[in-house]
Structures are given as structure tokens and as C-alpha cells.
Design an enzyme around this catalytic site. Structure first.
Site, PDB file in Angstrom:
ATOM      1  N   HIS A 205     -20.664  28.075  97.198  1.00  0.00           N
ATOM      2  CA  HIS A 205     -19.887  29.172  97.790  1.00  0.00           C
ATOM      3  C   HIS A 205     -19.607  29.023  99.275  1.00  0.00           C
ATOM      4  O   HIS A 205     -18.843  29.785  99.833  1.00  0.00           O
ATOM      5  CB  HIS A 205     -20.597  30.515  97.571  1.00  0.00           C
ATOM      6  CG  HIS A 205     -21.764  30.710  98.490  1.00  0.00           C
ATOM      7  ND1 HIS A 205     -22.996  30.171  98.256  1.00  0.00           N
ATOM      8  CD2 HIS A 205     -21.871  31.372  99.661  1.00  0.00           C
ATOM      9  CE1 HIS A 205     -23.818  30.495  99.231  1.00  0.00           C
ATOM     10  NE2 HIS A 205     -23.167  31.225 100.110  1.00  0.00           N
TER      11      HIS A 205
HETATM   12  C1  UD1 Z   1     -20.980  35.572 102.699  1.00  0.00           C
HETATM   13  C2  UD1 Z   1     -21.678  35.104 103.977  1.00  0.00           C
HETATM   14  C3  UD1 Z   1     -22.497  33.868 103.669  1.00  0.00           C
HETATM   15  C4  UD1 Z   1     -23.457  34.112 102.517  1.00  0.00           C
HETATM   16  C5  UD1 Z   1     -22.702  34.644 101.306  1.00  0.00           C
HETATM   17  C6  UD1 Z   1     -23.670  35.030 100.221  1.00  0.00           C
HETATM   18  C7  UD1 Z   1     -20.468  35.524 106.113  1.00  0.00           C
HETATM   19  C8  UD1 Z   1     -19.639  34.917 107.155  1.00  0.00           C
HETATM   20  N1  UD1 Z   1     -20.691  34.754 104.996  1.00  0.00           N
HETATM   21  O1  UD1 Z   1     -20.094  34.545 102.301  1.00  0.00           O
HETATM   22  O2  UD1 Z   1     -23.262  33.518 104.820  1.00  0.00           O
HETATM   23  O3  UD1 Z   1     -24.097  32.904 102.195  1.00  0.00           O
HETATM   24  O4  UD1 Z   1     -21.951  35.818 101.689  1.00  0.00           O
HETATM   25  O5  UD1 Z   1     -23.068  35.097  98.974  1.00  0.00           O
HETATM   26  O6  UD1 Z   1     -20.907  36.637 106.237  1.00  0.00           O
HETATM   27  N2  UD1 Z   1     -15.198  38.184  97.168  1.00  0.00           N
HETATM   28  C9  UD1 Z   1     -14.892  38.893  96.034  1.00  0.00           C
HETATM   29  N3  UD1 Z   1     -15.750  39.893  95.657  1.00  0.00           N
HETATM   30  C10 UD1 Z   1     -16.873  40.220  96.355  1.00  0.00           C
HETATM   31  C11 UD1 Z   1     -17.168  39.487  97.513  1.00  0.00           C
HETATM   32  C12 UD1 Z   1     -16.317  38.470  97.906  1.00  0.00           C
HETATM   33  O7  UD1 Z   1     -13.902  38.642  95.369  1.00  0.00           O
HETATM   34  O8  UD1 Z   1     -17.617  41.141  95.943  1.00  0.00           O
HETATM   35  C13 UD1 Z   1     -14.288  37.064  97.545  1.00  0.00           C
HETATM   36  C14 UD1 Z   1     -13.120  37.489  98.410  1.00  0.00           C
HETATM   37  O9  UD1 Z   1     -12.023  36.686  98.053  1.00  0.00           O
HETATM   38  C15 UD1 Z   1     -13.597  37.124  99.807  1.00  0.00           C
HETATM   39  C16 UD1 Z   1     -14.431  35.887  99.553  1.00  0.00           C
HETATM   40  O10 UD1 Z   1     -15.053  36.109  98.295  1.00  0.00           O
HETATM   41  O11 UD1 Z   1     -12.539  36.885 100.691  1.00  0.00           O
HETATM   42  C17 UD1 Z   1     -15.481  35.623 100.607  1.00  0.00           C
HETATM   43  O12 UD1 Z   1     -16.340  36.756 100.776  1.00  0.00           O
HETATM   44  P1  UD1 Z   1     -17.120  36.969 102.170  1.00  0.00           P
HETATM   45  O13 UD1 Z   1     -18.071  38.100 102.036  1.00  0.00           O
HETATM   46  O14 UD1 Z   1     -16.155  37.021 103.294  1.00  0.00           O
HETATM   47  O15 UD1 Z   1     -17.917  35.636 102.373  1.00  0.00           O
HETATM   48  P2  UD1 Z   1     -18.863  34.865 101.366  1.00  0.00           P
HETATM   49  O16 UD1 Z   1     -18.236  33.545 101.087  1.00  0.00           O
HETATM   50  O17 UD1 Z   1     -19.245  35.726 100.242  1.00  0.00           O
HETATM   51  N1  UDP Z   2     -28.032  34.514  92.914  1.00  0.00           N
HETATM   52  C1  UDP Z   2     -27.935  35.432  91.871  1.00  0.00           C
HETATM   53  N2  UDP Z   2     -26.941  35.269  90.957  1.00  0.00           N
HETATM   54  C2  UDP Z   2     -26.030  34.255  91.019  1.00  0.00           C
HETATM   55  C3  UDP Z   2     -26.130  33.334  92.084  1.00  0.00           C
HETATM   56  C4  UDP Z   2     -27.130  33.496  93.020  1.00  0.00           C
HETATM   57  O1  UDP Z   2     -28.750  36.354  91.778  1.00  0.00           O
HETATM   58  O2  UDP Z   2     -25.156  34.186  90.162  1.00  0.00           O
HETATM   59  C5  UDP Z   2     -29.086  34.694  93.895  1.00  0.00           C
HETATM   60  C6  UDP Z   2     -29.947  33.488  94.114  1.00  0.00           C
HETATM   61  O3  UDP Z   2     -30.947  33.400  93.130  1.00  0.00           O
HETATM   62  C7  UDP Z   2     -30.490  33.758  95.511  1.00  0.00           C
HETATM   63  C8  UDP Z   2     -29.337  34.436  96.186  1.00  0.00           C
HETATM   64  O4  UDP Z   2     -28.488  34.931  95.157  1.00  0.00           O
HETATM   65  O5  UDP Z   2     -31.572  34.667  95.449  1.00  0.00           O
HETATM   66  C9  UDP Z   2     -28.610  33.471  97.060  1.00  0.00           C
HETATM   67  O6  UDP Z   2     -27.426  34.046  97.503  1.00  0.00           O
HETATM   68  P1  UDP Z   2     -26.166  33.177  97.921  1.00  0.00           P
HETATM   69  O7  UDP Z   2     -26.269  31.811  97.357  1.00  0.00           O
HETATM   70  O8  UDP Z   2     -24.983  33.994  97.594  1.00  0.00           O
HETATM   71  O9  UDP Z   2     -26.286  33.169  99.509  1.00  0.00           O
HETATM   72  P2  UDP Z   2     -27.137  32.317 100.552  1.00  0.00           P
HETATM   73  O10 UDP Z   2     -28.561  32.342 100.147  1.00  0.00           O
HETATM   74  O11 UDP Z   2     -26.556  30.939 100.594  1.00  0.00           O
HETATM   75  O12 UDP Z   2     -26.870  33.018 101.846  1.00  0.00           O
END
Ligand code: UD1
Ligand code: UDP
Length: 361
Positions: A205
Site C-alpha cells: 500500500h
Molecule cells: C495512510 C498513511 C500511511 C499508512 C496507511 C495505513 C499518510 C500519509 N499515509 O496511507 O502512512 O501506512 O495509511 O494503511 O497518512 N482509500 C479508500 N478508502 C479508505 C481509505 C483510503 O478508498 O477508507 C483510498 C483513496 O483512494 C485514497 C487512498 O486510498 O486516496 C490513500 O489513502 P490515504 O489515507 O491518503 O493514504 P494511505 O495510502 O491509506
Molecule cells: N491489516 C489488517 N487487515 C488487512 C491488512 C492489514 O488488519 O487486510 C493490519 C495488519 O495486520 C497490521 C496493520 O493492519 O496490524 C498494518 O496496517 P497497514 O499495513 O495499513 O499500515 P502500516 O503498518 O504500514 O502503517
């Protein structure tokens, strides 16, 4: 009564906050209110964690949704400030390194509300990552930095953050993993009919992976090239990126994001975890499974040193396939770099004691 406003917004923060919320309830003497920024909003990315982990319902949801970094963080700042002006809590508690983390810390610091940061001191030393700015800014704004590891304490010291404001408590994700150890999988995950130890569990992601077509292709084609069953609960960001690229890898078993307890089950039974996630790298280790981190560096360097994790930058699909296949059966050295599973309790005690110190000033 110590009054804490917890600011969360993204999936990993719900999991960390669940562990600390449980410790607040067990300890007593703390009134916690949760502010959800709305950064993550799909049921599979947000509400399912509140339900499954029995996290108290948010008192506030700003519903900021997705946007560019500046717009998203700006909307959060405005909303959090307005809540803080009404609530005036003793502490604002923030987690990790997302835009929600930085917005919570900055809004509070400007209003002179004490800030505590859980998972402080992590550094990738890669300033191309949005998270790296979030970590640095949040640590420097915080009144207490709860560091998960000795390495994190050292990183903070190098930036001049040391003394009583830094407390090494261990990793709340270890607390969470211990609590989920015996969880039964859902019917959906049971229905995958996976044989323990034989499959790859993958997640992707990060912006560095999804926003670079060559890297994304190398990861997906590399995973498919292993010839193993690969289960990939897909983050919505990546779903969008592969659709934009028309990238199709039919042999991968792509599923909707699963809940935390299903994820623990899938991790515990995987042969190899392949991921760019910070949290999942450690969960692989907590469950005794080797990990391949699909990045050029990691913040969790202990696991690379111990041999539980290897770094495989997504430079070519062949290298990704090779690294994943070579990791089946790999084991690292024993050790306990992430504490004793009582990080949440230590955080709660420090917040309660911190209030007394402040009142005595
Ligand atoms: C964010 C965090 C990242 C973290 C991740 C955990 C920042 C800069 N990034 O990244 O550090 O590791 O969360 O998962 O804060 N979207 C949906 N539905 C949702 C959420 C997101 O469709 O419920 C899609 C949208 O297209 C959005 C994209 O995902 O633009 C990115 O979401 P965003 O929260 O901006 O960043 P993450 O990649 O999720
Ligand atoms: N996770 C989850 N369901 C999923 C994918 C990840 O519950 O389908 C959990 C995972 O086990 C971990 C956390 O989400 O506890 C990690 O989040 P993510 O990878 O989104 O973010 P990061 O840790 O890189 O910030």
C-alpha cells in the site's frame, strides 16, 4: 480523572489504540474520548476494527476523507482545533506516522495541550516518504515520546530529544498480537482453505510502491512468479493503482481487506509474509514467520539484524520471486526487541503520572 483525547484516522492506528483503550479501561482513573479524523472510511478499513476490537465509538468523526496531503492535513487541523477548544483535555494521544498523527500533534501543541506520541523515534532516513516528515514533526512537537525500541530512543537522542520526555515502553503492536494469538478465523478466511506454512501472505500500500508503475508491476508479477498460493488483502489505494495500470495477475488471490483477527490468523499460518507494511513486518516476527520487506529500507531494523526480515527492493519481478521463495523455512535469531507485551499499561501509567507532575508545577 485524567482526560485523554485520542486522535486516530488510519487502519494501523485503530489496532494500536485498541490495545491502549483496553488498558485505560482496566486501569481506571482515565476518561478517554476518541477523535476519528475520517482519513480511512471504508467499512473494511475503519468500522470493522472498531466493532471487532471493541474500541469505544468515536466521540467525534471529522470525516475528512481522501485528499492531497496539504488539503487532508489542513482539514484535520481545523477540525481537531475546534474539538480541542471545547474539550481542553489533559493529553492528546497520537499514534504512528500518518497525516492524522501530525495534525493531532500540531493542533494540540499550538493550543498548549500536552501531546503524547506512541511509536516515537522511528526513522527510515528516507525523506521521499511522507511518513518520515510526519514522524519527525510529531516527535518534536510531543511532550512525551513513547518509544517502542532502544533504536528509536537512539534516533530521538540524535535529534536532541532525550531525558524524561522519552520513555521506552515497548511496542503496543506486540500487546495487540498477543491478545489476538488464539483468535479463530472468520468463515470467509476459513473458506480460503489454506494449508498452513505453504502460502505467501502479501500486502502492498505504500506510496513508493503504488505510485511507481515499475515497482508495482515488479511486486505483483514477482509474487505471481513464485508459483505459490499468494493471498493478498488489497488496500484501496493499491486497488485503484492496479486498475489505472490495467495490471492483471490472475494467479494472485486478491481479497478485500480483512479484520485484524483474520489477519493475525493468516499471518500465523503463512509460509512467508511479503509486504511493504510497517506493522505487518513485525507481526510476521511475533507469529514466528519469515518476512520479505518489499522496500529499500525499513524503520524496524532489529528484525533485519536478527534475520527474521530481509529487504528486497521491488526492482525486478525475478528478484521479488527469488527472495520470497528463498524465504520459506528461513528462521531468525531469538530476541525480544519489542518489550514484554505490556507497552499499553506503561503508557497509561505514564499519562496518569504526567498529569500529577503537571499539576504540581
Ligand atoms: C495512510 C498513511 C500511511 C499508512 C496507511 C495505513 C499518510 C500519509 N499515509 O496511507 O502512512 O501506512 O495509511 O494503511 O497518512 N482509500 C479508500 N478508502 C479508505 C481509505 C483510503 O478508498 O477508507 C483510498 C483513496 O483512494 C485514497 C487512498 O486510498 O486516496 C490513500 O489513502 P490515504 O489515507 O491518503 O493514504 P494511505 O495510502 O491509506
Ligand atoms: N491489516 C489488517 N487487515 C488487512 C491488512 C492489514 O488488519 O487486510 C493490519 C495488519 O495486520 C497490521 C496493520 O493492519 O496490524 C498494518 O496496517 P497497514 O499495513 O495499513 O499500515 P502500516 O503498518 O504500514 O502503517
Amino acid at each position: 480523572m485524567v482526560r485523554v483525547l485520542t486522535v486516530v484516522g488510519a487502519r494501523p492506528q485503530f489496532i494500536k489504540a485498541a490495545a491502549v483503550s483496553r488498558a485505560f479501561s482496566a486501569s481506571g482513573g482515565v476518561e478517554e474520548k476518541i477523535l476519528h479524523t475520517g482519513q480511512h472510511y471504508d467499512d473494511a478499513m475503519s468500522d470493522q476494527f472498531f466493532r471487532e476490537l471493541q474500541i469505544p465509538a468515536p466521540a467525534y468523526n471529522l470525516e475528512v476523507g481522501s485528499a492531497s496531503h496539504g488539503a487532508q492535513t489542513g482539514r484535520m487541523l481545523e477540525g481537531i482545533e475546534s474539538v480541542l477548544l471545547g474539550e481542553r483535555p489533559d493529553w492528546v494521544l497520537v499514534y504512528g506516522d500518518t497525516n492524522s498523527t501530525t495534525a493531532g500533534a500540531l493542533a494540540a501543541a499550538k493550543l498548549h495541550v500536552p501531546v503524547a506520541h506512541v511509536e516515537a523515534g522511528l526513522r527510515s532516513f528516507n525523506r521521499r516518504m511522507p511518513e518520515e516528515f510526519n514522524r519527525i514533526v510529531t516527535d518534536h512537537l510531543s511532550d512525551i515520546c513513547f518509544a517502542p525500541t532502544a533504536v528509536a530512543v537512539g534516533n530521538l537522542a540524535r535529534e536532541g530529544i532525550s531525558g524524561a520526555s522519552v520513555i521506552e515502553v515497548g511496542d503496543v503492536m506486540y500487546d495487540a498480537a498477543l491478545a489476538a494469538r488464539d483468535a479463530e478465523p472468520s468463515a470467509r478466511v476459513q473458506g480460503l482453505d489454506l494449508e498452513s506454512g505453504t502460502y505467501v501472505l502479501a500486502t502492498v500500500h505504500r506510496a513508493e510502491s503504488t505510485d511507481d508503475p515499475d515497482s508495482l508491476r515488479a511486486i505483483f508479477e514477482g509474487l505471481a512468479g513464485t508459483g505459490r498460493r499468494v493471498v493478498l488483502p488489497l488496500h484501496p489505494r493499491t486497488k485503484k493503482a492496479i486498475a489505472d495500470l490495467s495490471l492483471t495477475t490472475p494467479s494472485l488471490e486478491i481479497i478485500e481487506p480483512v479484520g485484524y483477527l483474520d489477519m493475525a490468523h493468516l499471518t500465523r499460518n503463512a509460509g512467508v509474509v511479503a509486504t511493504d507494511s510497517g506493522g505487518l513486518q513485525k507481526e510476521a516476527y511475533f507469529h514466528g514467520v519469515p518476512c520479505v520487506t518489499l522496500r529499500t529500507e525499513t524503520e524496524w531494523v532489529e528484525l533485519v539484524d536478527m534475520g527474521w526480515n530481509i529487504l528486497q527492493p521491488p526492482s525486478s519481478s525475478a528478484e521479488v520471486s527469488r527472495a520470497v521463495l528463498a524465504s520459506f523455512g528461513r528462521r531468525g535469531r531469538p530476541g525480544s526487541p519489542y518489550g514484554d507485551g505490556k507497552a499499553a499499561e506503561k503508557i497509561v501509567e505514564a499519562l496518569k503520572a504526567g498529569r500529577l507532575v503537571m499539576a504540581g508545577r
